[in-house]
Write an enzyme that holds these catalytic residues in place. Structure first.
Site, PDB file in Angstrom:
ATOM      1  N   TYR A 135       1.031  -1.223   0.203  1.00 31.15           N
ATOM      2  CA  TYR A 135      -0.016   0.003   0.007  1.00 31.15           C
ATOM      3  C   TYR A 135       0.632   1.352   0.077  1.00 31.15           C
ATOM      4  CZ  TYR A 135      -3.507  -3.346   2.285  1.00 31.15           C
ATOM      5  OH  TYR A 135      -4.068  -4.454   2.688  1.00 31.15           O
ATOM      6  N   CYS A 137      13.863  -9.952  -3.153  1.00 28.18           N
ATOM      7  CA  CYS A 137      14.364  -9.531  -4.309  1.00 28.18           C
ATOM      8  C   CYS A 137      13.358  -8.808  -4.990  1.00 28.18           C
ATOM      9  CB  CYS A 137      14.944 -11.188  -5.055  1.00 28.18           C
ATOM     10  SG  CYS A 137      16.211 -11.726  -4.231  1.00 28.18           S
TER      11      CYS A 137
END
Ligand SMILES: *Cc1c(COP(=O)(O)O)cnc(C)c1O
Length: 428
Positions: free
Chosen positions: A313, A340
């Site tokens: 968010y 990653c």
């Protein structure tokens, strides 16, 4: 200024026994806040807060809230099982699910939970799966935009939940024909609201609906469930919501709308998650790397798998470098995890005091929708959860996952006994 509920000295003690990262919860904060919520709504004799289990699904936390008279709001089979295992019984359990599998309705009905239907087609679905219980609730979706003084708070018209107005009026009549006797309505129209006006505005909408239901179907609702949505100030400059002002606003609407309509014995229910737990948990991590390229980075031993909100968010979570609370924020860092994925950043361009490797980093307001949203991407393991008790002791309320947990669901492969990953340092 936001201050952690633990000191560096306490954290030094805790980390001797429990390595970072971990989520830590504040028993006193949780208890005091639950008492405030109950006190604020004590004008309504039937009031009950049904804590949204998805926010913090840990039995130790659920039991604390149960001792304060709270129920629980569940939305899946394992959440119902957690509620049962934590001692909740019958109508202390609200089942506010959607796209619900038949076996979940069957289990909820067996527990005697209050089933909150998400759709008019669920009436026949529930009847076929488990039969219609005597007490039933329907979830309302008014559509359009939900506004408070002309400001759009959220867009129910875009939300997948609930019955439309014509559907809910028809739904109560059909449920009565099928034997239901006690009825409630539920709606969740805006999330993480930072205004004392949300519940009062929602109440006016739902109380008006209750009057319309009475006029058009003759059914008098027994309870009105305002659900969740009261927010917390994640940012240090944010003003916390005032639960007394909120509850008084609901009371005003109750007296204006329900009492004159002869509905003055309606019970008010809530399903707060964030407001009950958010500020009373933090994620504690260690700074393991410092990196200077085009920006300054601090790499933590926690990652978005432990706290997803910033990554998904862009949510702000305040950060304190434990023991450096009083130092000037002279540096600008991105505080990262090890996934990653470049969105694995707990903070971007955050002003903080100089951080050394080994510093303990406290990420605030992770008590709700923190640990619970965790996942195993990149083979990351879920952390432990600890409870800081009122007496100062620390209790392990969920151990950290190990590599064995990760391998447990994989078929046809086990970690060899002599595996080097079994070394204590690697799997703890
Ligand atoms: C998520 C949820 C809640 C809790 O919401 P908060 O924003 O944490 O208060 C309550 N009820 C239902 C049905 C939910 O889905």
């Amino acid at each position: 200024m936001k201050k952690p509920f633990v000191t560096r000295a306490q954290l030094d003690d805790i980390t001797l026994k429990y390595p970072t990262p971990f989520h830590l919860y504040d028993e006193k904060g949780i208890n005091d806040n639950a008492a405030r919520v109950n006190g604020a709504f004590s004008w309504n004799p039937g009031f009950r807060e049904y804590f949204a289990v998805k926010a913090t699904p840990n039995p130790a936390i659920l039991k604390l809230l149960r001792a304060k008279g709270c129920g629980v709001d569940c939305a899946s089979l394992p959440e119902l099982m957690l509620a049962e295992a934590s001692g909740f019984r019958g109508q202390e359990i609200m089942f506010s699910s959607n796209a619900t599998p038949a076996e979940e309705f069957i289990y909820a009905k067996k527990l005697g939970a209050i089933i909150n239907l998400d759709d008019i087609t669920h009436i026949d679905f529930l009847e076929e799966a488990a039969g219609i219980p005597e007490t039933i609730c329907c979830r309302y979706n008014p559509g359009g935009n939900f506004k408070i003084s002309n400001e759009i708070m959220d867009t129910p018209g875009e939300a997948k939940y609930g019955f439309t107005k014509p559907q809910i009026l028809e739904g109560y009549s059909r449920l009565r024909d099928k034997g239901a006797r006690t009825f409630g309505v539920h709606a969740f129209l805006a999330s993480n609201t930072l205004t004392n006006e949300y519940y009062p505005a929602l109440s006016r909408e739902l109380f008006g609906l209750a009057v319309e239901i009475k006029e058009k179907t003759g059914i008098c609702l027994s309870f009105i469930n305002l659900s969740g949505g009261i927010g917390i100030p994640y940012r240090p400059e944010g003003e916390p919501n005032d639960i007394d002002a909120i509850a008084n606003g609901v009371r005003q609407a109750y007296e204006d709308i329900l009492v004159p309509a002869g509905l003055g014995d309606v019970k008010i229910f809530t399903e707060l998650g964030r407001f009950m737990l958010g500020p009373y948990g933090c994620l504690v991590a260690t700074a393991v790397h410092r990196k200077e390229i085009y920006k300054q980075y601090i790499g933590l031993d926690a990652c978005a798998a432990n706290l997803m909100r910033p990554a998904i968010y862009g949510a702000y979570h305040h950060i304190t470098v434990a023991g450096k609370e009083e130092l000037p924020a002279t540096e600008t860092y991105d505080i990262t995890g090890s996934l990653c994925e470049n969105n694995d950043k707990f903070a971007i361009d955050r002003k903080l005091p100089p951080i050394e490797t080994g510093d303990l980093i406290v990420i605030h307001d992770t008590g709700a929708h923190g640990f619970s949203m965790g996942y195993n991407y990149n083979g990351k393991l879920r952390s432990a959860e600890l409870l800081l008790k009122e007496n100062g002791e620390v209790e392990l309320i969920r151990r950290a996952e190990t590599a064995d947990d990760y391998f447990a669901t994989l078929k046809g492969i086990t970690l060899p006994d002599e595996s080097f990953a079994r070394g204590k340092a690697l799997i703890r």
